[in-house]
Design an enzyme around this catalytic site. Sequence first.
Site, PDB file in Angstrom:
ATOM      1  N   HIS A   1       2.026  -5.640  27.668  1.00  0.00           N
ATOM      2  CA  HIS A   1       2.416  -4.477  26.883  1.00  0.00           C
ATOM      3  C   HIS A   1       2.171  -3.188  27.683  1.00  0.00           C
ATOM      4  CE1 HIS A   1       2.362  -7.288  23.547  1.00  0.00           C
ATOM      5  NE2 HIS A   1       2.671  -6.344  22.662  1.00  0.00           N
TER       6      HIS A   1
ATOM      7  N   GLU B   1       5.617  -7.468 -18.842  1.00  0.00           N
ATOM      8  CA  GLU B   1       6.981  -7.124 -18.428  1.00  0.00           C
ATOM      9  C   GLU B   1       7.532  -5.937 -19.228  1.00  0.00           C
ATOM     10  OE1 GLU B   1      11.328  -9.402 -18.210  1.00  0.00           O
ATOM     11  OE2 GLU B   1       9.713 -10.213 -19.457  1.00  0.00           O
TER      12      GLU B   1
END
Length: 428
Positions: free
Chosen positions: A411, A317
Amino acid sequence: MRYLKQGQTAEAISANDAVVKETVETILADIEARGDAAVRELAGKFDGYAPASFRLSETEIQQAISEVSPRDLEDIHFAQTQVRNFAKAQRDCLKDLEVETLPGVFLGHRNVPVEAVGCYVPGGKYPMVASAHMSVLTAKVAGVKRVIACAPPFHGKPHPAIVAAMHFAGADEIYCLGGVQAIGAMAIGTETIAPVDMLVGPGNAFVAEAKRQLYGRVGIDLFAGPTETLVIADDTVDGEICATDLLGQAEHGPTSPAALITTSEKLANDTLAEIERQLGVLPTADIARKAWEAYGQVILCDSEEEMLKVADDLAYEHVQVMTRDPDYFLKNMQNFGALFLGPRTNVAYGDKVIGTNHTLPTKKAARYTGGLWVGKFIKTCTYQRVTTDAASAMIGEYASRLCMLEGFAGHAEQANIRVRRYGGSNAA
């Protein structure tokens, strides 16, 4: 590379995680089933605090602010100014976009703030005033309409400085509520707390696990566990400053990893000795010693290149770099939450006041995400516009063939109808 000191094994850490996971599952299920009643029972059980309403009224907010000294209020305003200025500069980098990619075809995106965010501000053991700046204020700079903030009671009541920081940061609702019950109430919602769309803010292992389990139901900033700090140093610094920077973060809690990577065996040994000396005088030594003994590491490397590789593997971190050439790590390091370059800066500056955000990835999450920033509260949403018949028909022909390549006849027909209507003499 060799270890002069190692922390807990992966197996031991995994066993601890399993206990946390089960506990959090039970608490969240209870909140889902019983709402406010469950939240009140849990708050009474874990915090010894269960008022008629966890939400602070305007009168209660002003009363809390009146209990904060003028110097503390001035310091809060200074810190929030730094955080706000940097967040605004980051926000200015996020631009809406529209581009004509083909004649008559316009594609774009808009940066849209999340509507409702819940901010958790830890405060049961230490009143984490700065977390209010980092979460509430940054969300407001991003443009979030509703920001609610929760912090646990401190010595049986709302902590005045946390309340002041939440209020000045712009929180729309402030609750004196902590732990998993706060996370669950904000994400799931209760009879008196409307649910949010996103959860942010650091917390203990239980808070982090609650966010993990709720991810998907709501968005989260990142998976944040216990604070991690890594010091990368060579013989340009001494053991005192290295030990100070390691223990300064180990005091967060007994499961906070702290590690030193160095090319200097003398520095490594000096740091180990200095840590023992400082643990004899540090007011928070009881916590820091537990963290150091269980999770502390000292790793000796042969070169800067090896230190870089080890640091990227750890993906910690906070990374404090105190070497001859700290920019080498700025240019080459890939996996970190935040870098602190040179001995003149340190993690505490970033945690409290300098302006960067202190909510950062842990447990190797730095491999795929950075920390909390204004952009985390913003959705980049795309759109498209076709403005000419010729463009629609041309794109339609390509789309139809590509849809049929995949077997999607419906489609394809979406494309075909536009080719027929807008294609003129070229209509299929």
